[in-house]
Write a protein that holds these residues in place. Sequence first.
Motif, short mmCIF file in Angstrom:
data_model
loop_
_atom_site.label_atom_id
_atom_site.label_comp_id
_atom_site.label_asym_id
_atom_site.label_seq_id
_atom_site.Cartn_x
_atom_site.Cartn_y
_atom_site.Cartn_z
N VAL A 1 6.74 2.90 -5.09
CA VAL A 1 7.11 3.04 -3.68
C VAL A 1 8.44 3.76 -3.51
CG1 VAL A 1 5.73 1.07 -2.93
CG2 VAL A 1 8.15 0.72 -3.46
N LYS A 2 9.22 3.88 -4.57
CA LYS A 2 10.48 4.63 -4.50
C LYS A 2 10.28 6.13 -4.62
CE LYS A 2 13.30 0.87 -6.29
NZ LYS A 2 14.02 0.37 -7.47
N LEU A 3 9.09 6.57 -5.08
CA LEU A 3 8.82 8.00 -5.17
C LEU A 3 8.78 8.60 -3.78
CD1 LEU A 3 5.93 8.02 -7.81
CD2 LEU A 3 8.36 8.44 -8.22
N GLU A 4 9.30 9.80 -3.63
CA GLU A 4 9.36 10.44 -2.32
C GLU A 4 9.00 11.92 -2.41
OE1 GLU A 4 12.87 8.30 0.17
OE2 GLU A 4 13.51 9.85 -1.24
N VAL A 5 8.40 12.40 -1.33
CA VAL A 5 8.18 13.84 -1.22
C VAL A 5 9.39 14.44 -0.51
CG1 VAL A 5 5.65 13.71 -1.23
CG2 VAL A 5 6.88 13.52 0.95
N LYS A 6 9.43 15.76 -0.43
CA LYS A 6 10.52 16.43 0.28
C LYS A 6 10.43 16.10 1.76
CE LYS A 6 10.48 20.22 -3.02
NZ LYS A 6 10.05 21.59 -3.29
N GLU A 7 11.56 16.16 2.42
CA GLU A 7 11.65 15.82 3.85
C GLU A 7 10.57 16.53 4.68
OE1 GLU A 7 12.92 13.86 7.12
OE2 GLU A 7 13.93 13.62 5.20
N GLU A 8 10.39 17.84 4.44
CA GLU A 8 9.43 18.61 5.23
C GLU A 8 7.97 18.26 4.90
OE1 GLU A 8 10.67 21.27 1.74
OE2 GLU A 8 11.69 19.91 3.10
N GLN A 9 7.75 17.49 3.84
CA GLN A 9 6.38 17.11 3.44
C GLN A 9 5.99 15.72 3.97
OE1 GLN A 9 7.22 17.48 -0.75
NE2 GLN A 9 5.99 19.35 -0.90
N ARG A 10 6.93 14.99 4.51
CA ARG A 10 6.67 13.60 4.90
C ARG A 10 5.56 13.45 5.92
NH1 ARG A 10 12.66 10.91 4.75
NH2 ARG A 10 12.85 11.10 2.49
N LYS A 11 5.38 14.44 6.77
CA LYS A 11 4.31 14.35 7.77
C LYS A 11 2.95 14.72 7.18
CE LYS A 11 4.93 19.00 9.75
NZ LYS A 11 5.57 19.62 8.62
N MET A 12 2.94 15.14 5.92
CA MET A 12 1.70 15.62 5.29
C MET A 12 1.05 14.60 4.37
SD MET A 12 2.79 19.48 4.33
CE MET A 12 3.63 20.52 5.50
N VAL A 13 1.76 13.55 3.98
CA VAL A 13 1.20 12.57 3.05
C VAL A 13 1.73 11.18 3.39
CG1 VAL A 13 2.98 12.94 1.28
CG2 VAL A 13 0.76 12.07 0.61
N ALA A 14 0.84 10.21 3.34
CA ALA A 14 1.23 8.83 3.64
C ALA A 14 2.18 8.32 2.55
CB ALA A 14 0.00 7.94 3.70
N PRO A 15 3.11 7.44 2.93
CA PRO A 15 4.00 6.87 1.91
C PRO A 15 3.20 6.02 0.91
CG PRO A 15 4.64 6.16 4.14
CD PRO A 15 3.40 6.96 4.26
N ASN A 16 3.68 5.94 -0.31
CA ASN A 16 2.95 5.20 -1.34
C ASN A 16 2.80 3.72 -1.00
OD1 ASN A 16 2.73 7.60 -2.68
ND2 ASN A 16 4.30 7.14 -4.21
N TRP A 17 3.82 3.13 -0.36
CA TRP A 17 3.70 1.71 -0.01
C TRP A 17 2.50 1.49 0.91
CZ3 TRP A 17 3.77 0.65 5.10
CH2 TRP A 17 4.45 1.52 5.95
N TYR A 18 2.26 2.42 1.82
CA TYR A 18 1.13 2.30 2.74
C TYR A 18 -0.19 2.37 1.96
CZ TYR A 18 -2.21 3.22 6.44
OH TYR A 18 -3.30 3.16 7.27
N SER A 19 -0.27 3.31 1.03
CA SER A 19 -1.49 3.49 0.24
C SER A 19 -1.77 2.26 -0.62
CB SER A 19 -1.37 4.73 -0.64
OG SER A 19 -1.23 5.89 0.16
N ILE A 20 -0.74 1.67 -1.20
CA ILE A 20 -0.91 0.46 -2.01
C ILE A 20 -1.43 -0.69 -1.16
CG2 ILE A 20 0.32 -1.28 -3.36
CD1 ILE A 20 2.14 1.07 -4.36
N ILE A 21 -0.87 -0.85 0.04
CA ILE A 21 -1.36 -1.89 0.96
C ILE A 21 -2.79 -1.59 1.37
CG2 ILE A 21 -1.06 -2.90 3.26
CD1 ILE A 21 2.00 -2.49 2.82
#
Length: 152
Positions: free
Chosen positions: A21-41
């Motif tokens: 859940v600490k892994l992150e995409v670049k700022e401009e990519q955040r609207k393109m992929v769900a955060p990992n914590w969401y996917s795990i849930i």
Amino acid sequence: MRNAPTVRFEAITQDNWEDCVKLEVKEEQRKMVAPNWYSIIQAAYDKTYTPLSIYHEDKMVGFFMYGKDPEDGLYWIVRLMIDKRFQGRGYGEAAIRLGLELIKRQEDCSPEIVISYVPDNEAAGKLYERVGFVPTGRIVEGETEARYKVLR
């Protein structure tokens, strides 16, 4: 052409979920992929999904999730994310190729594997086409759909 890096999948466990859940995409990519914590849930409550961490050597570099859609009977690659620190090194392509092989080994593998991506994400579209996905022209929940034909 450079050699593709070797990646492997590992299950998300109590020992590595926090790193994931600490892994992150670049700022401009955040609207393109769900955060990992969401996917795990999501995977915890929808058992059709299999969430996996992507490792290169001993370092977690990304996240991959796939599942079989009970409505269309097709396997979908639901998520692919590579941490911003590791992008541009071939890990995404290596993970997609590994994921395709994993899905093809499933006893109930579908004749096609589906992926979708935000239309603005040209890099993702090019990556998926490079590994064999073909855009269908359909937009699914606001995303461009592409399919990979499984050869038997």
